[in-house]
Design a protein around this motif. Structure first.
Motif, PDB file in Angstrom:
ATOM      1  N   LEU A  84      -2.748  33.590  -7.376  1.00  0.00           N
ATOM      2  CA  LEU A  84      -3.330  34.176  -6.165  1.00  0.00           C
ATOM      3  C   LEU A  84      -4.588  34.978  -6.481  1.00  0.00           C
ATOM      4  O   LEU A  84      -5.552  34.954  -5.711  1.00  0.00           O
ATOM      5  N   GLN A  85      -4.597  35.678  -7.590  1.00  0.00           N
ATOM      6  CA  GLN A  85      -5.812  36.403  -7.977  1.00  0.00           C
ATOM      7  C   GLN A  85      -6.953  35.432  -8.229  1.00  0.00           C
ATOM      8  O   GLN A  85      -8.104  35.729  -7.906  1.00  0.00           O
ATOM      9  N   ARG A  86      -6.645  34.283  -8.789  1.00  0.00           N
ATOM     10  CA  ARG A  86      -7.679  33.250  -8.986  1.00  0.00           C
ATOM     11  C   ARG A  86      -8.170  32.734  -7.633  1.00  0.00           C
ATOM     12  O   ARG A  86      -9.368  32.625  -7.394  1.00  0.00           O
ATOM     13  N   PHE A  87      -7.238  32.436  -6.734  1.00  0.00           N
ATOM     14  CA  PHE A  87      -7.611  31.886  -5.429  1.00  0.00           C
ATOM     15  C   PHE A  87      -8.417  32.886  -4.608  1.00  0.00           C
ATOM     16  O   PHE A  87      -9.318  32.498  -3.872  1.00  0.00           O
ATOM     17  N   TRP A  88      -8.078  34.163  -4.694  1.00  0.00           N
ATOM     18  CA  TRP A  88      -8.717  35.184  -3.874  1.00  0.00           C
ATOM     19  C   TRP A  88      -9.623  36.101  -4.692  1.00  0.00           C
ATOM     20  O   TRP A  88      -9.903  37.237  -4.299  1.00  0.00           O
ATOM     21  N   SER A  89     -10.146  35.603  -5.789  1.00  0.00           N
ATOM     22  CA  SER A  89     -10.995  36.390  -6.675  1.00  0.00           C
ATOM     23  C   SER A  89     -12.198  36.969  -5.927  1.00  0.00           C
ATOM     24  O   SER A  89     -12.929  36.247  -5.253  1.00  0.00           O
ATOM     25  N   GLY A  90     -12.369  38.263  -6.038  1.00  0.00           N
ATOM     26  CA  GLY A  90     -13.523  38.932  -5.437  1.00  0.00           C
ATOM     27  C   GLY A  90     -13.384  39.268  -3.969  1.00  0.00           C
ATOM     28  O   GLY A  90     -14.203  40.002  -3.418  1.00  0.00           O
ATOM     29  N   MET A  91     -12.366  38.734  -3.300  1.00  0.00           N
ATOM     30  CA  MET A  91     -12.216  39.029  -1.868  1.00  0.00           C
ATOM     31  C   MET A  91     -11.912  40.499  -1.673  1.00  0.00           C
ATOM     32  O   MET A  91     -11.129  41.088  -2.399  1.00  0.00           O
ATOM     33  N   GLY A  92     -12.555  41.074  -0.695  1.00  0.00           N
ATOM     34  CA  GLY A  92     -12.342  42.476  -0.388  1.00  0.00           C
ATOM     35  C   GLY A  92     -13.319  43.392  -1.082  1.00  0.00           C
ATOM     36  O   GLY A  92     -13.320  44.589  -0.839  1.00  0.00           O
ATOM     37  N   THR A  93     -14.156  42.851  -1.943  1.00  0.00           N
ATOM     38  CA  THR A  93     -15.126  43.683  -2.656  1.00  0.00           C
ATOM     39  C   THR A  93     -16.528  43.506  -2.091  1.00  0.00           C
ATOM     40  O   THR A  93     -17.466  44.074  -2.618  1.00  0.00           O
ATOM     41  N   TRP A  94     -16.657  42.726  -1.024  1.00  0.00           N
ATOM     42  CA  TRP A  94     -17.972  42.462  -0.455  1.00  0.00           C
ATOM     43  C   TRP A  94     -18.560  43.720   0.166  1.00  0.00           C
ATOM     44  O   TRP A  94     -17.844  44.599   0.607  1.00  0.00           O
ATOM     45  N   GLN A  95     -19.851  43.739   0.233  1.00  0.00           N
ATOM     46  CA  GLN A  95     -20.558  44.794   0.947  1.00  0.00           C
ATOM     47  C   GLN A  95     -21.188  44.169   2.179  1.00  0.00           C
ATOM     48  O   GLN A  95     -21.986  43.250   2.076  1.00  0.00           O
ATOM     49  N   GLN A  96     -20.809  44.640   3.330  1.00  0.00           N
ATOM     50  CA  GLN A  96     -21.339  44.113   4.582  1.00  0.00           C
ATOM     51  C   GLN A  96     -22.531  44.965   5.003  1.00  0.00           C
ATOM     52  O   GLN A  96     -22.451  46.189   5.040  1.00  0.00           O
ATOM     53  N   THR A  97     -23.645  44.299   5.330  1.00  0.00           N
ATOM     54  CA  THR A  97     -24.812  45.031   5.788  1.00  0.00           C
ATOM     55  C   THR A  97     -24.823  45.077   7.308  1.00  0.00           C
ATOM     56  O   THR A  97     -24.145  44.301   7.972  1.00  0.00           O
ATOM     57  N   ALA A  98     -25.580  45.993   7.861  1.00  0.00           N
ATOM     58  CA  ALA A  98     -25.645  46.164   9.311  1.00  0.00           C
ATOM     59  C   ALA A  98     -26.019  44.847   9.990  1.00  0.00           C
ATOM     60  O   ALA A  98     -26.944  44.162   9.574  1.00  0.00           O
ATOM     61  N   GLY A  99     -25.263  44.501  11.000  1.00  0.00           N
ATOM     62  CA  GLY A  99     -25.556  43.300  11.774  1.00  0.00           C
ATOM     63  C   GLY A  99     -25.037  42.026  11.150  1.00  0.00           C
ATOM     64  O   GLY A  99     -25.111  40.958  11.743  1.00  0.00           O
TER      65      GLY A  99
END
Length: 103
Positions: A84-99
Protein backbone atom coordinates in the motif's frame (compact mmCIF):
# COMPACT_ATOMS: atom_id res chain seq x y z
CA UNK A 1 -7.80 19.86 7.34
CA UNK A 2 -11.33 18.39 7.32
CA UNK A 3 -14.08 20.64 8.47
CA UNK A 4 -17.49 19.62 7.13
CA UNK A 5 -19.81 16.65 7.43
CA UNK A 6 -19.48 16.27 3.66
CA UNK A 7 -15.73 15.79 4.06
CA UNK A 8 -16.27 12.99 6.55
CA UNK A 9 -18.84 11.29 4.34
CA UNK A 10 -16.56 11.51 1.30
CA UNK A 11 -13.59 10.26 3.34
CA UNK A 12 -15.44 7.18 4.55
CA UNK A 13 -16.82 6.49 1.09
CA UNK A 14 -13.33 6.75 -0.41
CA UNK A 15 -11.99 4.39 2.25
CA UNK A 16 -14.77 1.89 1.60
CA UNK A 17 -14.05 2.01 -2.14
CA UNK A 18 -10.31 1.60 -1.46
CA UNK A 19 -10.93 -1.43 0.75
CA UNK A 20 -13.16 -3.09 -1.87
CA UNK A 21 -10.65 -2.42 -4.65
CA UNK A 22 -7.72 -3.61 -2.54
CA UNK A 23 -9.45 -6.86 -1.60
CA UNK A 24 -10.19 -7.60 -5.26
CA UNK A 25 -6.66 -6.59 -6.26
CA UNK A 26 -5.14 -8.82 -3.56
CA UNK A 27 -7.10 -11.79 -4.84
CA UNK A 28 -5.25 -11.40 -8.14
CA UNK A 29 -1.88 -11.75 -6.40
CA UNK A 30 0.70 -9.50 -4.80
CA UNK A 31 3.87 -8.17 -6.43
CA UNK A 32 2.45 -7.42 -9.86
CA UNK A 33 4.37 -5.12 -12.20
CA UNK A 34 3.48 -1.45 -12.57
CA UNK A 35 2.63 -2.10 -16.21
CA UNK A 36 0.14 -4.82 -15.26
CA UNK A 37 -1.34 -2.72 -12.47
CA UNK A 38 -1.82 0.30 -14.73
CA UNK A 39 -4.35 -1.71 -16.75
CA UNK A 40 -6.20 -3.16 -13.79
CA UNK A 41 -9.52 -1.42 -12.99
CA UNK A 42 -9.23 -2.40 -9.31
CA UNK A 43 -5.81 -0.75 -9.04
CA UNK A 44 -7.15 2.34 -10.80
CA UNK A 45 -10.01 2.50 -8.28
CA UNK A 46 -7.59 1.99 -5.39
CA UNK A 47 -5.38 4.79 -6.70
CA UNK A 48 -8.32 7.18 -7.18
CA UNK A 49 -9.60 6.40 -3.72
CA UNK A 50 -6.14 7.13 -2.32
CA UNK A 51 -6.13 10.49 -4.06
CA UNK A 52 -9.52 11.31 -2.55
CA UNK A 53 -8.39 10.24 0.93
CA UNK A 54 -5.23 12.35 0.60
CA UNK A 55 -7.04 15.43 -0.67
CA UNK A 56 -9.58 15.27 2.15
CA UNK A 57 -7.35 14.32 5.06
CA UNK A 58 -3.74 14.62 3.96
CA UNK A 59 -0.88 12.35 4.85
CA UNK A 60 -2.40 11.40 8.21
CA UNK A 61 -5.51 10.06 6.48
CA UNK A 62 -3.39 8.00 4.07
CA UNK A 63 -1.43 6.55 7.00
CA UNK A 64 -4.67 5.75 8.82
CA UNK A 65 -6.17 4.13 5.74
CA UNK A 66 -3.06 1.98 5.28
CA UNK A 67 -3.21 0.92 8.95
CA UNK A 68 -6.89 -0.01 8.61
CA UNK A 69 -6.41 -1.86 5.34
CA UNK A 70 -3.57 -3.88 6.89
CA UNK A 71 -6.08 -5.23 9.39
CA UNK A 72 -8.47 -6.42 6.67
CA UNK A 73 -5.97 -8.27 4.46
CA UNK A 74 -5.14 -11.95 4.95
CA UNK A 75 -1.52 -11.39 3.82
CA UNK A 76 1.16 -10.67 6.42
CA UNK A 77 0.66 -7.15 7.80
CA UNK A 78 4.10 -5.86 6.78
CA UNK A 79 3.69 -7.14 3.21
CA UNK A 80 0.35 -5.37 2.95
CA UNK A 81 1.80 -2.18 4.43
CA UNK A 82 4.72 -2.19 1.99
CA UNK A 83 2.43 -2.76 -0.97
CA UNK A 84 0.00 0.00 0.00
CA UNK A 85 2.86 2.40 0.68
CA UNK A 86 4.14 1.64 -2.81
CA UNK A 87 0.70 2.16 -4.36
CA UNK A 88 0.06 5.40 -2.47
CA UNK A 89 3.63 6.71 -2.38
CA UNK A 90 3.74 10.47 -1.86
CA UNK A 91 -0.02 10.89 -1.52
CA UNK A 92 -0.94 13.47 1.05
CA UNK A 93 2.33 15.36 0.78
CA UNK A 94 1.26 17.60 -2.09
CA UNK A 95 1.22 21.34 -1.79
CA UNK A 96 -1.90 22.90 -3.26
CA UNK A 97 -1.58 26.43 -4.60
CA UNK A 98 -4.37 29.00 -4.59
CA UNK A 99 -6.99 28.25 -7.21
CA UNK A 100 -5.55 24.83 -8.00
CA UNK A 101 -7.60 21.70 -7.47
CA UNK A 102 -5.97 18.27 -7.24
CA UNK A 103 -9.00 16.19 -8.27
Amino acid sequence: MMNTAGDYSALFEAFRDARTAYVRLSEKGHGRSDRDLARDPDYIQLYRSGVQIAVIGGQAAIAGAIDSLCETDAAPREATRAELQRFWSGMGTWQQTAGQRLM
